[in-house]
Motif scaffolding. Structure first.
Motif, PDB file in Angstrom:
ATOM      1  N   UNK A   1      -2.678  12.862  -0.722  1.00 26.24           N
ATOM      2  CA  UNK A   1      -1.868  11.727  -1.183  1.00 26.24           C
ATOM      3  C   UNK A   1      -1.248  10.963  -0.015  1.00 26.24           C
ATOM      4  N   UNK A   2      -1.205  11.565   1.153  1.00 29.89           N
ATOM      5  CA  UNK A   2      -0.718  10.863   2.334  1.00 29.89           C
ATOM      6  C   UNK A   2      -1.851  10.254   3.155  1.00 29.89           C
ATOM      7  N   UNK A   3      -3.033  10.802   2.994  1.00 29.27           N
ATOM      8  CA  UNK A   3      -4.173  10.277   3.751  1.00 29.27           C
ATOM      9  C   UNK A   3      -4.777   9.042   3.099  1.00 29.27           C
ATOM     10  N   UNK A   4      -4.648   8.927   1.752  1.00 30.13           N
ATOM     11  CA  UNK A   4      -5.332   7.818   1.072  1.00 30.13           C
ATOM     12  C   UNK A   4      -4.909   6.450   1.626  1.00 30.13           C
ATOM     13  N   UNK A   5      -3.611   6.263   1.833  1.00 32.03           N
ATOM     14  CA  UNK A   5      -3.130   4.976   2.314  1.00 32.03           C
ATOM     15  C   UNK A   5      -3.563   4.749   3.764  1.00 32.03           C
TER      16      UNK A   5
ATOM     17  N   UNK B   1      -3.666   3.318 -14.116  1.00 31.27           N
ATOM     18  CA  UNK B   1      -4.234   3.393 -12.770  1.00 31.27           C
ATOM     19  C   UNK B   1      -3.508   4.400 -11.877  1.00 31.27           C
ATOM     20  N   UNK B   2      -2.173   4.424 -11.923  1.00 32.22           N
ATOM     21  CA  UNK B   2      -1.439   5.388 -11.106  1.00 32.22           C
ATOM     22  C   UNK B   2      -1.782   6.814 -11.559  1.00 32.22           C
ATOM     23  N   UNK B   3      -1.825   7.018 -12.875  1.00 31.26           N
ATOM     24  CA  UNK B   3      -2.181   8.343 -13.399  1.00 31.26           C
ATOM     25  C   UNK B   3      -3.594   8.734 -12.970  1.00 31.26           C
ATOM     26  N   UNK B   4      -4.505   7.758 -12.934  1.00 30.02           N
ATOM     27  CA  UNK B   4      -5.875   8.013 -12.497  1.00 30.02           C
ATOM     28  C   UNK B   4      -5.888   8.485 -11.049  1.00 30.02           C
ATOM     29  N   UNK B   5      -5.138   7.818 -10.194  1.00 25.72           N
ATOM     30  CA  UNK B   5      -5.081   8.200  -8.785  1.00 25.72           C
ATOM     31  C   UNK B   5      -4.354   9.532  -8.589  1.00 25.72           C
ATOM     32  N   UNK B   6      -3.312   9.767  -9.394  1.00 22.82           N
ATOM     33  CA  UNK B   6      -2.644  11.080  -9.361  1.00 22.82           C
ATOM     34  C   UNK B   6      -3.633  12.167  -9.750  1.00 22.82           C
ATOM     35  N   UNK B   7      -4.417  11.888 -10.791  1.00 19.66           N
ATOM     36  CA  UNK B   7      -5.374  12.873 -11.277  1.00 19.66           C
ATOM     37  C   UNK B   7      -6.420  13.251 -10.254  1.00 19.66           C
ATOM     38  N   UNK B   8      -6.854  12.279  -9.435  1.00 20.85           N
ATOM     39  CA  UNK B   8      -7.817  12.600  -8.382  1.00 20.85           C
ATOM     40  C   UNK B   8      -7.281  13.712  -7.486  1.00 20.85           C
TER      41      UNK B   8
ATOM     42  N   UNK C   1      -6.099   0.379  -2.115  1.00 19.35           N
ATOM     43  CA  UNK C   1      -6.439  -0.937  -1.566  1.00 19.35           C
ATOM     44  C   UNK C   1      -6.577  -1.982  -2.661  1.00 19.35           C
ATOM     45  N   UNK C   2      -7.257  -1.629  -3.743  1.00 17.39           N
ATOM     46  CA  UNK C   2      -7.485  -2.601  -4.820  1.00 17.39           C
ATOM     47  C   UNK C   2      -6.196  -2.935  -5.552  1.00 17.39           C
ATOM     48  N   UNK C   3      -5.356  -1.927  -5.795  1.00 17.53           N
ATOM     49  CA  UNK C   3      -4.100  -2.186  -6.497  1.00 17.53           C
ATOM     50  C   UNK C   3      -3.149  -3.040  -5.658  1.00 17.53           C
ATOM     51  N   UNK C   4      -3.179  -2.839  -4.346  1.00 15.90           N
ATOM     52  CA  UNK C   4      -2.266  -3.601  -3.483  1.00 15.90           C
ATOM     53  C   UNK C   4      -2.737  -5.041  -3.276  1.00 15.90           C
TER      54      UNK C   4
ATOM     55  N   UNK D   1       0.837  -1.210   0.000  1.00 15.01           N
ATOM     56  CA  UNK D   1       0.000   0.000   0.000  1.00 15.01           C
ATOM     57  C   UNK D   1       0.869   1.256   0.000  1.00 15.01           C
ATOM     58  N   UNK D   2       1.901   1.240   0.815  1.00 14.24           N
ATOM     59  CA  UNK D   2       2.777   2.409   0.908  1.00 14.24           C
ATOM     60  C   UNK D   2       3.517   2.647  -0.403  1.00 14.24           C
ATOM     61  N   UNK D   3       3.897   1.571  -1.075  1.00  9.84           N
ATOM     62  CA  UNK D   3       4.593   1.693  -2.363  1.00  9.84           C
ATOM     63  C   UNK D   3       3.691   2.383  -3.401  1.00  9.84           C
ATOM     64  N   UNK D   4       2.442   1.928  -3.465  1.00 13.76           N
ATOM     65  CA  UNK D   4       1.496   2.522  -4.427  1.00 13.76           C
ATOM     66  C   UNK D   4       1.216   3.973  -4.068  1.00 13.76           C
ATOM     67  N   UNK D   5       1.001   4.238  -2.781  1.00 14.32           N
ATOM     68  CA  UNK D   5       0.723   5.610  -2.351  1.00 14.32           C
ATOM     69  C   UNK D   5       1.895   6.536  -2.662  1.00 14.32           C
ATOM     70  N   UNK D   6       3.116   6.023  -2.490  1.00 14.98           N
ATOM     71  CA  UNK D   6       4.287   6.845  -2.771  1.00 14.98           C
ATOM     72  C   UNK D   6       4.374   7.190  -4.251  1.00 14.98           C
ATOM     73  N   UNK D   7       4.002   6.241  -5.113  1.00 11.88           N
ATOM     74  CA  UNK D   7       4.008   6.510  -6.555  1.00 11.88           C
ATOM     75  C   UNK D   7       3.007   7.605  -6.897  1.00 11.88           C
ATOM     76  N   UNK D   8       1.849   7.575  -6.242  1.00 14.43           N
ATOM     77  CA  UNK D   8       0.843   8.619  -6.459  1.00 14.43           C
ATOM     78  C   UNK D   8       1.362   9.967  -5.959  1.00 14.43           C
ATOM     79  N   UNK D   9       1.988   9.980  -4.787  1.00 14.60           N
ATOM     80  CA  UNK D   9       2.550  11.212  -4.234  1.00 14.60           C
ATOM     81  C   UNK D   9       3.564  11.832  -5.192  1.00 14.60           C
ATOM     82  N   UNK D  10       4.462  11.001  -5.695  1.00 11.63           N
ATOM     83  CA  UNK D  10       5.522  11.510  -6.575  1.00 11.63           C
ATOM     84  C   UNK D  10       4.937  12.048  -7.873  1.00 11.63           C
ATOM     85  N   UNK D  11       3.968  11.339  -8.438  1.00  8.67           N
ATOM     86  CA  UNK D  11       3.357  11.791  -9.685  1.00  8.67           C
ATOM     87  C   UNK D  11       2.619  13.101  -9.515  1.00  8.67           C
ATOM     88  N   UNK D  12       1.864  13.236  -8.418  1.00 11.44           N
ATOM     89  CA  UNK D  12       1.105  14.458  -8.171  1.00 11.44           C
ATOM     90  C   UNK D  12       2.033  15.639  -7.922  1.00 11.44           C
TER      91      UNK D  12
END
Length: 774
Positions: free
Chosen positions: A125-129, A230-237, A466-469, A53-64
């Motif tokens: 981006x830190x609260x989602x995880x 999917x990562x771009x979708x979450x970044x976009x949110x 959650x779903x990606x992890x 979960x943290x890995x995916x969240x970090x990717x979203x953080x970096x992209x945003x």
């Protein structure tokens, strides 16, 4: 009207005693920022979940973060150009010190708007995880709490920075504060519009592309890690719904304060400068109360119940405190304001009832929007039911729902405007100030409103993480789905409230526009500012064809702006579709998890396209009022603004509610209704949701700052238009040149935009280099 402007031009600022009170209000604003820091620490203490979960969240953080950093570098250059242009534009009173102050506080307003957006995105981006982690153990209450408190951070930043900026300007510039605040509001509105458009294009390009290839073509879940988008979708949110909407709501708050201060000075004198700030201070208190009161109970039907409860408590707190402030701070008749204030009525009663109108309007819009977009209400159930007959009926029912709901929302706003107008007792200045107070009253709950909005993307991202992890059980997945559905409704509600504030602010800014025209006219020709003869460019009769032309053009700009934004999403989504398809084709191991998709590639596509595409809608918003004003005069420009407001409120609500209903109809089917996931009904609702994505998250919300940007541009250029309109033949030539240049800029931007076409049967990689570069 001329006499009114003469009075307004000579009004004094605040007294030395009132300066101390402004300092106290500034301290209240700082306390709001301190509370935001407290909430940050509370959110960050929560568990961050599994390593995956943290890995995916970090990717979203970096992209945003990468996207916003690039966007701010791009907009920074633009902000400097506007700063220099503001230095060149004349002011009616105060000379160069005021002109410089207006330009400087333009940068301050833009910086505050950017700060609210950036911090909102960072915390989301830190609260989602953390929300996803809380849901793993069946912690629905804990997940709800984290998501809403994250929104509270952005809410307190919004009210704190907005109130702080207004207090600083009033302390530094006193009676010239309204003019300087024009720059402050313009900076916030302009940056918010660019962030809303750019972020909206990013998020919906990724979302649409991910859905079309992943869910429709490949038949995999929405946030399946095999989908490269999917990562771009979450970044976009986050860059769209968090950063963009947070900046939008900040500028709504700031512009509303600006309008109230401008009109308050001429309606209530120095107390008119103080009252909006007092109401803003009350808003800080009621927002804290509302955030603390929003707690999910075991007996609550869904997450929307505590959110509604917190909002109502915040509104009630505001109303009680405003009543106390109005009847203790304001006199019982206008004569106590000093010579020149001959209006009828009780100022305290007028102020209290105006704020009451704004608060009641917010409550009614919240309920109305919730009715049309909530999954438990009949309209969304009806849209979901149409999925049984295919995507065409889903699209038709959603469009019909949006059109109908827009009418009811517009009627509510119109009733509120007319009620505030009646409070003026025959004085247009007092009536316009009442409209502005209604807007500030609506925004006394701004902290809770922003919390509601940020709650949506945080919940959406939590479900994605959650779903990606894959580290989520069935109970946790159910909790996150429910939170996401509530988030869709709260986002729709905040968009409805945002457009209401846009209309109230724009209507109030009509007063400052008329004031600027009147003062500039007196300055140009002397006497009482009355223009003799048949200069129709200065006559505000609706029956005049030139003014009707302005109204038509104003409405047309809203349609063109919406079309450009939706087309931009379509083009960017087309590129995402081709990229994701290409990755499935060239990396067959993706489907059996032996190869990993290139997420960064899709993030890069969305980033480049959104930054490139946001220029055209932005240039349209800035140069359209310049073209109309210099080409056909100030009265048609007033008509232009009226047309934009009328069309804007209907279009924005239609787009937001249609999109929200489609999204929640899809979630109803995914929950097992009408065949559930994988059924033909599900595919039909996916199409409806895909159509609604750019409606509700790109074009619709961007109309709010569009209306206010165009109104503020009109206020800023008003003295220059009058100067050249009442000058000699050479002045007329300058007017024509300015209008032609503005038109050519708009035309060139639209033409360049139209050349960026990606057809669904064409692969960008096969295009000629010169064509691809376009």
């Amino acid at each position: 009207m001329a006499a009114h402007h003469q009075i307004a031009a000579s009004l004094p600022g605040i007294t030395s005693g009132q300066r101390g009170f402004v300092l106290v209000l500034g301290a209240v604003a700082l306390l709001a920022l301190v509370y935001a820091v407290v909430l940050v620490k509370e959110v960050l203490k929560a568990d961050q979940g599994t390593p995956k979960m943290q890995e995916i969240s970090k990717a979203v953080q970096e992209g945003a973060a990468a996207y916003l950093n690039r966007q701010f570098r791009t907009l920074g250059v633009f902000a400097i150009i506007v700063f220099l242009l503001l230095l060149l534009l004349p002011v009616n009173d105060g000379g160069w010190p005021v002109r410089i102050g207006r330009a400087v506080f333009f940068l301050v307003g833009a910086s505050f708007s950017a700060t609210v957006g950036y911090v909102g995105m960072t915390m989301a981006t830190r609260a989602n995880v953390r929300v996803a982690s809380a849901a793993r153990g069946g912690g629905g209450q804990r997940g709800f709490h984290i998501a809403f408190r994250t929104g509270g951070i952005v809410g307190m930043l919004t009210v704190g920075l907005g109130l702080l900026g207004a207090c600083v300007v009033l302390l530094c510039y006193n009676d010239h504060a309204p003019t300087v605040l024009e720059g402050f509001g313009f900076g916030g509105a302009l940056l918010a519009m660019f962030m809303r458009v750019g972020g909206g294009i990013f998020t919906k390009a990724a979302d649409v592309g991910a859905d079309l290839v992943g869910k429709v073509e490949a038949g995999i879940p929405e946030d399946d890690p095999r989908n490269a988008a999917t990562i771009a979708d979450n970044v976009g949110d986050n860059v769209g719904d968090c950063a963009g909407m947070a900046a939008d709501l900040f500028e709504s708050y700031a512009v509303m304060l600006v309008a109230a201060l401008i009109l308050g000075q001429s309606a209530f004198g120095s107390k008119g400068l103080m009252l909006p700030l007092i109401i803003g201070g009350i808003g800080v208190i009621s927002s804290v109360v509302g955030i603390l009161a929003t707690k999910l109970r075991a007996t609550d039907r869904n997450g929307l119940v505590p959110i509604n409860r917190g909002f109502m408590i915040s509104a009630a707190t505001s109303l009680v405190l405003v009543a106390i402030a109005a009847f203790t701070f304001l006199p019982s008749n206008f004569s106590k304001f000093g010579a020149g204030f001959a209006s009828k009525g009780n100022p305290a009663v007028i102020a209290f009832v105006a704020v009451l109108i704004g608060i009641v309007l917010a409550v009614l819009i919240q309920q109305l929007t919730g009715y049309f977009t909530d999954t438990i209400r009949r309209p969304v159930k009806d849209v979901a039911k149409t999925s049984l007959t295919g995507p065409a009926t889903v699209v038709l029912s959603g469009i019909a729902l949006g059109l109908e709901s827009a009418v009811y929302t517009a009627i509510l706003i119109a009733i509120a405007l007319f009620g505030a107008f009646l409070l003026g007792s025959g004085s247009i200045g007092v009536a316009l100030f009442a409209v502005a107070l209604a807007g500030t009253g609506l925004l006394t709950t701004a902290g809770v409103i922003v919390s509601m909005d940020t709650f949506g993307p945080v919940s959406d991202n939590a479900q994605g993480v959650a779903e990606m992890s894959g580290d989520i059980d069935e109970t946790g997945a159910r909790i996150l789905t429910d939170l996401d559905a509530v988030g869709n409704t709260t986002k729709a509600i905040t968009k409805g409230i945002a457009i209401a504030t846009a209309v109230l602010a724009a209507t109030a800014l009509f007063g400052s526009f008329a004031d600027a025209i009147g003062t500039a006219t007196i300055k140009a020709i002397g006497a009482d500012g009355t223009i003799s003869g048949t200069n129709y460019a200065f006559q505000y009769l609706v029956t005049q064809p030139n003014n009707l032309v302005g109204i038509i053009l104003g409405a047309a700009v809203v349609f063109l702006f919406s079309g450009l934004a939706i087309s931009a999403v379509g083009r960017a989504a087309g590129r995402v579709v081709f990229e994701v398809r290409d990755q499935f084709r060239t990396k067959p191991g993706i489907m059996d998890y032996t190869e990993k998709p290139d997420y960064a590639r899709v993030v890069d596509i969305c980033t480049k396209d959104s930054l490139r595409e946001l220029a055209t809608p932005g240039l349209l918003a800035i140069f359209a009022p310049i073209c109309v004003g210099f080409a056909i005069g100030v009265a048609p420009l007033a008509g232009f603004l009226a047309g934009a407001i009328a069309a804007g409120v209907l279009m924005a609500v239609f787009l937001a509610n249609s999109g929200g209903a489609w999204d929640n109809a899809k979630k109803m089917v995914e929950d097992g209704h009408h065949g559930g996931k994988g059924s033909q009904a599900h595919e039909a609702t996916i199409i409806g949701d895909t159509v609604g994505d750019p409606f509700k998250d790109t074009a619709g919300p961007a109309i709010n700052p569009l209306i206010k940007v165009m109104n503020l541009v009109a206020v800023l250029i008003a003295p220059a238009i009058v100067k050249f309109s009442l000058g000699n033949d050479s002045s007329a030539a300058v007017r024509v040149v300015i209008a032609v240049i503005a038109f050519l800029i708009i035309a060139a931007a639209v033409i360049v935009s139209k050349k960026r076409v990606v057809s669904m049967g064409e692969n960008p990689a096969d295009r000629e280099p010169a064509e691809a570069a376009a």
